[in-house]
Design an enzyme around this catalytic site. Sequence first.
Site, PDB file in Angstrom:
ATOM      1  N   ALA A 108       0.876  -1.177   0.000  1.00 15.70           N
ATOM      2  CA  ALA A 108       0.000   0.000   0.000  1.00 15.70           C
ATOM      3  C   ALA A 108       0.911   1.224   0.000  1.00 15.70           C
ATOM      4  CB  ALA A 108      -0.880  -0.030   1.238  1.00 15.70           C
ATOM      5  N   GLY A 152       0.765  -4.886   1.075  1.00 13.89           N
ATOM      6  CA  GLY A 152      -0.444  -4.957   0.253  1.00 13.89           C
ATOM      7  C   GLY A 152      -0.206  -5.635  -1.085  1.00 13.89           C
ATOM      8  N   GLU A 155      -0.552  -9.190  -0.333  1.00 13.46           N
ATOM      9  CA  GLU A 155      -1.976  -9.453  -0.054  1.00 13.46           C
ATOM     10  C   GLU A 155      -2.800  -9.473  -1.338  1.00 13.46           C
ATOM     11  OE1 GLU A 155      -1.834  -6.201   2.784  1.00 13.46           O
ATOM     12  OE2 GLU A 155      -2.632  -7.531   4.319  1.00 13.46           O
ATOM     13  N   GLU A 175       4.884  -5.067   7.352  1.00  8.76           N
ATOM     14  CA  GLU A 175       4.193  -3.965   8.038  1.00  8.76           C
ATOM     15  C   GLU A 175       4.707  -3.733   9.460  1.00  8.76           C
ATOM     16  OE1 GLU A 175       2.705  -6.370   6.272  1.00  8.76           O
ATOM     17  OE2 GLU A 175       1.213  -5.475   4.929  1.00  8.76           O
TER      18      GLU A 175
END
Length: 302
Positions: A108, A152, A155, A175
């Site tokens: 992200a 992300g 993911e 993260e």
Amino acid sequence: MHPTARLAVRSGLPSVRTARLSRFQPSTLPRVVVRFSSSGSHPQYEFIQVTEPRPGVGQITLNRPKSLNALSTPLITELNTALSSLQSSPTTRTILLTGSPRAFAAGADIKEMAPLTFSSAYLTSFIESWSNLTHTLKKPLIAAVSGHALGGGCELALMADILYCTKTANFGQPEIKLGTIPGAGGSQRLTRAVGKAKAMELILTGKSFSGEEAEKWGVAARSFGSWEELMEESLKTAETIAGYSKVAVQAAKEVVNKSQELGLRDGVEFERRVFHALFGSEDQKEGMGAFAEKRRAEWKDR
Ligand code: CAA
């Protein structure tokens, strides 16, 4: 009809056993890439590219190279728009999602997230729209991962129905190093894929794992020695699936996904109901009839 759909060549095949594998035979087809232009009905995108490299195969390429395809909200919005457009396209049968050789996606967008507060993230349901990727997509999604697939990015790859990667791909949930945790399903999907012991180690240390390990641990279906091989094999698989009945493909995806949510007994019962339902499809009659008559099945998608 999309221009490339007209290019689909139906070659005569010697036996129904080989014919059942794919309606579109890769070796007989021109390798065309269509970039949807402003003259077509397809939207123009800033952070992704949408092409149709093979008949029936829609390819989405993440294209934010300066940020290693960091998944900003505008990029995810475009991705959702493209997926829903490919989902409703009558000519698209399988979807391939990829990035660049250097990065599938490095996570992200950290610069976008840095100033967020609890209340702004909570009240805007930050990242919730990523779930559209899996909740509304009924066509098979293949992720072809090379380079970084972190946070992300990992993911997103885990949301695909089939994950292929290069052996040197760099997966991970880092993260924890940023003072936070996975927020787009990593703690759930990675744990289902590799088991609690490994997932706990990966998420608590933030350590990366390679594409080769991803294949060994069952995260990836297959890993390849180069970007070129990855893309060729991903397209071949996409094309093979695109050659089957849409009805059967959608049902197959649905029943496999149910295995992630239901207990074994309920899952097997659900599978049997869908299996029974397919006796009501024309394609089941066509597929089994073609087998008996030793000819190639002509799917009607009904
Ligand atoms: N967000 C925003 N920008 C990013 C980014 C990210 N996730 N990852 C890389 N970039 C940017 C860098 O800031 C850099 O931009 P500038 O040139 O403007 O400085 C550019 O991409 C190139 O990156 P690097 O110079 O760092 O390239 P590198 O080859 O030295 O390192 C890397 C590559 C190891 C992937 C490193 O960029 C990195 O560690 N990125 C962050 C990975 C990460 O922590 N991802 C998780 C994000 S949090 C998350 O995803 C939450 C969630 O669960 C949804």
